[in-house]
Design a protein around this motif. Structure first.
Motif, PDB file in Angstrom:
ATOM      1  N   LYS A 154       2.873 -31.131 -22.551  1.00 10.86           N
ATOM      2  CA  LYS A 154       2.574 -30.324 -21.376  1.00 10.86           C
ATOM      3  C   LYS A 154       3.246 -30.950 -20.165  1.00 10.86           C
ATOM      4  CE  LYS A 154      -1.935 -28.845 -23.160  1.00 10.86           C
ATOM      5  NZ  LYS A 154      -3.402 -28.802 -22.912  1.00 10.86           N
ATOM      6  N   LEU A 155       3.156 -30.274 -19.042  1.00 10.31           N
ATOM      7  CA  LEU A 155       3.809 -30.786 -17.838  1.00 10.31           C
ATOM      8  C   LEU A 155       3.019 -30.415 -16.599  1.00 10.31           C
ATOM      9  CD1 LEU A 155       5.181 -28.112 -16.373  1.00 10.31           C
ATOM     10  CD2 LEU A 155       6.891 -28.411 -18.158  1.00 10.31           C
ATOM     11  N   SER A 156       3.353 -31.071 -15.505  1.00 10.93           N
ATOM     12  CA  SER A 156       2.846 -30.689 -14.183  1.00 10.93           C
ATOM     13  C   SER A 156       4.043 -30.396 -13.291  1.00 10.93           C
ATOM     14  CB  SER A 156       1.986 -31.800 -13.582  1.00 10.93           C
ATOM     15  OG  SER A 156       2.709 -33.004 -13.461  1.00 10.93           O
ATOM     16  N   LEU A 157       3.876 -29.388 -12.421  1.00 15.66           N
ATOM     17  CA  LEU A 157       4.973 -28.914 -11.569  1.00 15.66           C
ATOM     18  C   LEU A 157       4.649 -29.123 -10.103  1.00 15.66           C
ATOM     19  CD1 LEU A 157       5.902 -25.422 -13.062  1.00 15.66           C
ATOM     20  CD2 LEU A 157       7.379 -27.419 -12.999  1.00 15.66           C
ATOM     21  N   ALA A 158       5.668 -29.494  -9.346  1.00 13.10           N
ATOM     22  CA  ALA A 158       5.566 -29.517  -7.892  1.00 13.10           C
ATOM     23  C   ALA A 158       6.856 -28.918  -7.330  1.00 13.10           C
ATOM     24  CB  ALA A 158       5.377 -30.946  -7.378  1.00 13.10           C
ATOM     25  N   PRO A 159       6.764 -28.145  -6.236  1.00 14.22           N
ATOM     26  CA  PRO A 159       5.549 -27.828  -5.489  1.00 14.22           C
ATOM     27  C   PRO A 159       4.735 -26.734  -6.161  1.00 14.22           C
ATOM     28  CG  PRO A 159       7.415 -26.740  -4.480  1.00 14.22           C
ATOM     29  CD  PRO A 159       7.976 -27.580  -5.594  1.00 14.22           C
ATOM     30  N   GLY A 160       3.546 -26.479  -5.607  1.00 15.39           N
ATOM     31  CA  GLY A 160       2.683 -25.454  -6.156  1.00 15.39           C
ATOM     32  C   GLY A 160       3.227 -24.060  -5.939  1.00 15.39           C
ATOM     33  N   LYS A 161       2.700 -23.124  -6.699  1.00 22.34           N
ATOM     34  CA  LYS A 161       3.172 -21.740  -6.656  1.00 22.34           C
ATOM     35  C   LYS A 161       2.853 -21.082  -5.316  1.00 22.34           C
ATOM     36  CE  LYS A 161       2.966 -19.467 -10.455  1.00 22.34           C
ATOM     37  NZ  LYS A 161       2.505 -18.693 -11.646  1.00 22.34           N
ATOM     38  N   ASN A 162       3.821 -20.314  -4.831  1.00 24.59           N
ATOM     39  CA  ASN A 162       3.677 -19.512  -3.603  1.00 24.59           C
ATOM     40  C   ASN A 162       3.360 -20.360  -2.374  1.00 24.59           C
ATOM     41  OD1 ASN A 162       4.105 -17.154  -5.133  1.00 24.59           O
ATOM     42  ND2 ASN A 162       1.927 -17.039  -5.651  1.00 24.59           N
ATOM     43  N   THR A 163       3.937 -21.546  -2.312  1.00 24.02           N
ATOM     44  CA  THR A 163       3.755 -22.414  -1.157  1.00 24.02           C
ATOM     45  C   THR A 163       4.991 -22.365  -0.262  1.00 24.02           C
ATOM     46  OG1 THR A 163       4.573 -24.264  -2.491  1.00 24.02           O
ATOM     47  CG2 THR A 163       2.195 -23.996  -2.335  1.00 24.02           C
ATOM     48  N   TRP A 244       5.744 -30.507 -29.197  1.00 23.87           N
ATOM     49  CA  TRP A 244       6.334 -29.207 -28.888  1.00 23.87           C
ATOM     50  C   TRP A 244       5.724 -28.609 -27.622  1.00 23.87           C
ATOM     51  CZ3 TRP A 244       9.935 -26.712 -32.121  1.00 23.87           C
ATOM     52  CH2 TRP A 244      10.173 -27.328 -33.353  1.00 23.87           C
ATOM     53  N   PHE A 245       6.528 -27.803 -26.944  1.00 24.61           N
ATOM     54  CA  PHE A 245       5.970 -26.936 -25.908  1.00 24.61           C
ATOM     55  C   PHE A 245       5.521 -25.644 -26.573  1.00 24.61           C
ATOM     56  CE2 PHE A 245       8.472 -29.570 -22.935  1.00 24.61           C
ATOM     57  CZ  PHE A 245       7.457 -29.849 -22.033  1.00 24.61           C
ATOM     58  N   VAL A 246       4.363 -25.149 -26.175  1.00 24.27           N
ATOM     59  CA  VAL A 246       3.823 -23.933 -26.769  1.00 24.27           C
ATOM     60  C   VAL A 246       3.581 -22.855 -25.715  1.00 24.27           C
ATOM     61  CG1 VAL A 246       2.801 -25.148 -28.729  1.00 24.27           C
ATOM     62  CG2 VAL A 246       1.460 -24.855 -26.638  1.00 24.27           C
ATOM     63  N   ARG A 247       4.179 -23.016 -24.535  1.00 27.14           N
ATOM     64  CA  ARG A 247       4.077 -22.001 -23.486  1.00 27.14           C
ATOM     65  C   ARG A 247       5.202 -22.191 -22.490  1.00 27.14           C
ATOM     66  NH1 ARG A 247       0.017 -23.297 -18.632  1.00 27.14           N
ATOM     67  NH2 ARG A 247       1.693 -22.086 -17.672  1.00 27.14           N
ATOM     68  N   ASP A 248       5.421 -21.178 -21.664  1.00 24.82           N
ATOM     69  CA  ASP A 248       6.363 -21.238 -20.551  1.00 24.82           C
ATOM     70  C   ASP A 248       5.606 -21.576 -19.269  1.00 24.82           C
ATOM     71  OD1 ASP A 248       8.431 -20.499 -22.244  1.00 24.82           O
ATOM     72  OD2 ASP A 248       8.297 -18.369 -21.732  1.00 24.82           O
ATOM     73  N   TYR A 249       6.368 -21.982 -18.257  1.00 26.94           N
ATOM     74  CA  TYR A 249       5.795 -22.290 -16.947  1.00 26.94           C
ATOM     75  C   TYR A 249       6.670 -21.657 -15.881  1.00 26.94           C
ATOM     76  CZ  TYR A 249       3.334 -26.090 -19.417  1.00 26.94           C
ATOM     77  OH  TYR A 249       2.563 -26.814 -20.283  1.00 26.94           O
ATOM     78  N   THR A 250       6.084 -21.390 -14.727  1.00 27.08           N
ATOM     79  CA  THR A 250       6.869 -20.869 -13.616  1.00 27.08           C
ATOM     80  C   THR A 250       6.254 -21.301 -12.294  1.00 27.08           C
ATOM     81  OG1 THR A 250       7.825 -18.858 -12.630  1.00 27.08           O
ATOM     82  CG2 THR A 250       5.595 -18.697 -13.482  1.00 27.08           C
ATOM     83  N   THR A 251       7.077 -21.455 -11.290  1.00 30.27           N
ATOM     84  CA  THR A 251       6.594 -21.681  -9.935  1.00 30.27           C
ATOM     85  C   THR A 251       7.596 -21.095  -8.954  1.00 30.27           C
ATOM     86  OG1 THR A 251       5.659 -23.327  -8.403  1.00 30.27           O
ATOM     87  CG2 THR A 251       7.664 -23.953  -9.550  1.00 30.27           C
ATOM     88  N   THR A 252       7.097 -20.653  -7.818  1.00 34.34           N
ATOM     89  CA  THR A 252       7.947 -20.112  -6.757  1.00 34.34           C
ATOM     90  C   THR A 252       7.503 -20.723  -5.431  1.00 34.34           C
ATOM     91  OG1 THR A 252       6.442 -18.237  -6.445  1.00 34.34           O
ATOM     92  CG2 THR A 252       8.272 -17.920  -7.959  1.00 34.34           C
ATOM     93  N   PHE A 253       8.459 -20.928  -4.542  1.00 35.22           N
ATOM     94  CA  PHE A 253       8.119 -21.445  -3.220  1.00 35.22           C
ATOM     95  C   PHE A 253       9.197 -21.067  -2.222  1.00 35.22           C
ATOM     96  CE2 PHE A 253      10.375 -24.745  -5.548  1.00 35.22           C
ATOM     97  CZ  PHE A 253      11.263 -25.287  -4.645  1.00 35.22           C
ATOM     98  N   THR A 254       8.875 -21.259  -0.949  1.00 32.85           N
ATOM     99  CA  THR A 254       9.776 -20.900   0.147  1.00 32.85           C
ATOM    100  C   THR A 254       9.965 -22.115   1.044  1.00 32.85           C
ATOM    101  OG1 THR A 254       8.976 -18.614   0.089  1.00 32.85           O
ATOM    102  CG2 THR A 254      10.146 -19.315   2.076  1.00 32.85           C
ATOM    103  N   ILE A 255      11.168 -22.267   1.576  1.00 33.16           N
ATOM    104  CA  ILE A 255      11.471 -23.382   2.475  1.00 33.16           C
ATOM    105  C   ILE A 255      11.136 -22.983   3.905  1.00 33.16           C
ATOM    106  CG2 ILE A 255      13.217 -25.017   3.244  1.00 33.16           C
ATOM    107  CD1 ILE A 255      12.482 -25.139   0.239  1.00 33.16           C
ATOM    108  N   GLY A 256      10.381 -23.864   4.572  1.00 37.43           N
ATOM    109  CA  GLY A 256       9.972 -23.606   5.947  1.00 37.43           C
ATOM    110  C   GLY A 256      10.990 -24.080   6.971  1.00 37.43           C
ATOM    111  N   ALA A 257      10.521 -24.377   8.162  1.00 35.99           N
ATOM    112  CA  ALA A 257      11.393 -24.775   9.268  1.00 35.99           C
ATOM    113  C   ALA A 257      12.108 -26.091   8.969  1.00 35.99           C
ATOM    114  CB  ALA A 257      10.567 -24.904  10.541  1.00 35.99           C
ATOM    115  N   ALA A 258      13.228 -26.286   9.640  1.00 39.41           N
ATOM    116  CA  ALA A 258      14.014 -27.515   9.468  1.00 39.41           C
ATOM    117  C   ALA A 258      13.377 -28.623  10.303  1.00 39.41           C
ATOM    118  CB  ALA A 258      15.456 -27.280   9.887  1.00 39.41           C
ATOM    119  N   GLN A 259      12.479 -29.393   9.687  1.00 41.29           N
ATOM    120  CA  GLN A 259      11.800 -30.486  10.378  1.00 41.29           C
ATOM    121  C   GLN A 259      12.170 -31.817   9.735  1.00 41.29           C
ATOM    122  OE1 GLN A 259       7.781 -28.552  12.217  1.00 41.29           O
ATOM    123  NE2 GLN A 259       7.541 -29.610  10.273  1.00 41.29           N
TER     124      GLN A 259
END
Length: 413
Positions: A154-163, A244-259
């Motif tokens: 299994k795995l963990s993803l960063a960043p979180g979804k829809n962040t 083995w992996f037994v599932r797919d994963y997905t995440t989406t995110f948006t880039i904010g201001a240039a800080q």
């Protein structure tokens, strides 16, 4: 489906062919073979004979052999390989391979129409149904089930979804178990961006000791970029001790201001820049130089905004030096470097570095900074009073590796 057959006395015997329709069969009739345990591999696909001239010795009352075979069969087929359907004669019109809630396997028919191969591999512990049609209207199906996975990764993803994150935030994937088949895993990780951002995966060891792969752009992200990761891992074998992996994963995110937060260890000041303009200038005190209490230099990425937390020195290898409740805590590394409020150190703000490794400032200034930064913002730390550079696995230190060296960390280079 029903079948139309001539009587046994009227049909020529052809022992070499098991699946036929006679010329007298009614057009449009399709025959389905219900395969038993010994026949799950081979399914018969038969279309109506279209007539026309025949070669010498050919039986004009017998349709062409259109049987199919599937490379996987039975109730314990080996997972991790594509499904291949082969037609003996004629041309395939369509093939569908489905697996209940797991969905369908897409694939392509070869140029000669004789074979179909799935784009993705068969997953472990999954029952598949293969349905095929030929160009003459015949159809049939076959079934098989893959063996289950003895060990699952299994795995963990960063960043979180829809962040929404800062311009330095990488995609980061940490695996539960070792990954030996890095190239196979990396091929399954599909990154898409709204503006075709150039970037690369790089393999490293996480601070936890686990295998990890990060995707970072060549340069900081452009504000507003939308990013999607489709980790199409179901059915991928990660290798010895990985499972083995037994599932797919997905995440989406948006880039904010240039800080960008610029930390000058030598001047004892911190400045927040947004879209190229300075919006905060804060006196601070960083880590005491000359030992383990010194701060890191290089680019660190804001990992999390943790608010008020209990900081204890023994958790970072500094004995019983401190045990405090700390406000406005902003994590920069896994090893325990933060930016935070440190009112007990007020006499050193803007004058000297006298903390236990963190970047401390007044309550008011820490509050102002905390309220404006976001996860993924880079902290660019410069100066001589440091104990070294932030390592790539100690938080998100990939920005301290040259672009060429980072690309070389890909398993596909």
């Amino acid at each position: 489906m029903s079948s139309a057959r001539p009587s046994r006395s009227a049909r020529p015997a052809h022992p070499s062919r098991s699946a036929r329709l006679s010329r007298s069969a009614r057009p449009g009739i399709r025959r389905t073979v219900l395969a038993g345990p010994a026949a799950l591999l081979a399914a018969a696909l038969t279309g109506c004979y279209a007539g026309g001239s025949t070669s010498a010795g050919a039986d004009p009352d017998v349709a062409p052999d259109t049987s199919i075979s599937v490379n996987l069969k039975g109730k314990a087929a080996a997972p991790g390989q594509p499904v291949k359907v082969t037609l003996a004669h004629g041309k395939l019109k369509s093939v569908a391979v489905t697996a209940g809630e797991s969905g369908a396997l897409a694939g392509k028919i070869s140029a000669d129409g004789r074979t179909w191969i799935s784009e993705r591999v068969a997953a472990p512990g999954t029952a598949y149904t293969v349905r095929a049609k030929d160009s003459d209207g015949g159809s049939d199906q076959a079934v098989f089930t893959t063996a289950g996975a003895e060990k699952v990764n299994k795995l963990s993803l960063a960043p979180g979804k829809n962040t929404t994150v800062g311009i330095a935030q990488p995609l980061s994937v940490v695996f539960d178990h070792p990954v030996k088949n890095k190239a196979a895993v990396e091929k399954a990780l599909k990154v898409s961006t709204s503006n075709d951002t150039e970037g690369s995966w790089g393999w490293l060891q996480d601070y936890s000791g686990k295998d990890r792969v990060d995707w970072r752009p060549k340069e900081y992200w452009k504000p507003g970029t939308k990013v999607t990761l489709a980790a199409q891992l179901n059915g991928i074998d990660t290798g010895t001790d990985g499972g083995w992996f037994v599932r797919d994963y997905t995440t989406t995110f948006t880039i904010g201001a240039a800080q960008v937060v610029k930390v000058d260890l030598d001047r004892h000041r911190l400045a927040l820049h947004r879209d190229g303009k300075q919006v905060l200038d804060i006196p601070m005190s960083a880590g005491t130089p000359g030992g383990e209490k010194a701060s890191w230099r290089g680019t660190a990425v804001l990992m999390s905004k943790e608010g008020t937390i209990n900081m204890r020195s023994e958790t970072v290898g500094l004995g019983d030096a401190y045990d405090k409740m700390v406000d406005y805590s902003m994590r920069l590394t896994w090893s325990g470097m933060y930016a935070h409020a440190a009112p007990w150190n007020a006499g050193y703000f803007g004058q000297a570095n006298r903390s236990s490794g963190c970047v401390g400032m007044s309550d008011a200034n820490a509050s102002a900074l905390y309220g404006q930064v976001r996860v993924g913002d880079p902290f660019e730390i410069t100066g001589a009073d440091a104990k070294g550079t932030v390592a790539e696995g100690n938080g998100y230190g990939a920005w301290n590796v040259s672009w060429a060296d980072w690309q070389a960390k890909s398993a596909l280079k």
